[in-house]
Write an enzyme that holds these catalytic residues in place. Sequence first.
Site: not given
Length: 219
Positions: A112-113
């Site tokens: 989720d980066e």
Amino acid sequence: MDAFDVLSAGVTAGPLVAGWSVHTLWMRRRLARERLDALTGVPARELFTSFARRDLRRLERAAVLVVDLDGFKAVNDRHGHAAGDAVLVAVAGRLRRWAVSRGGSVGRLGGDEFAATAFIESPAYLPRHLSTLDVALREPVLFREKELAVGASIGSFIHAGLPRVDFTRALRRADEAMYVAKREGGGWRIATGPIPETTTTNGRRTGRPGTTPLPGGAR
């Protein structure tokens, strides 16, 4: 070889050449797809790095951002991985619109980066741009008639005409700022000052939980 032989050779070779052209185009498209993130469609780390280095070379004032979602695991746990995927796709789209509208690039680093670059008229305007992005990323994501809450921690480092700025080190500075924002409950933070020769503490990036807080910046 007479004219008939030449014509015959051309007719025979024509489909072969055309076939190779189609094959080459197909291979190029396949390679491009493989360098894109399969879920979100934005560039994966390797391709984004190439774009970001180009941006730092051509833009006099470029900001490098790292964005990490807050509470993403809870979305997966409560609503399932399909909901988590919907959040990632929505966030990627919002970040891409923000970056592209400012002459930059966007990529998914993994999980989720995300990361991005953007042209900023002046370092003084960066807080306003980050606030706009923060608001956009926090808009709920609609999934199967449910509104999924999204949070984000944003770290940024601005390249303002500095000579020979190395993208990898600039990305680390943005990453450090992002972890400071995360420790403070989300939002955005800007890394300021020169890029040090090393940005690691005991083998870990400074700014990660358990390491020395990042000096300077704003939120």
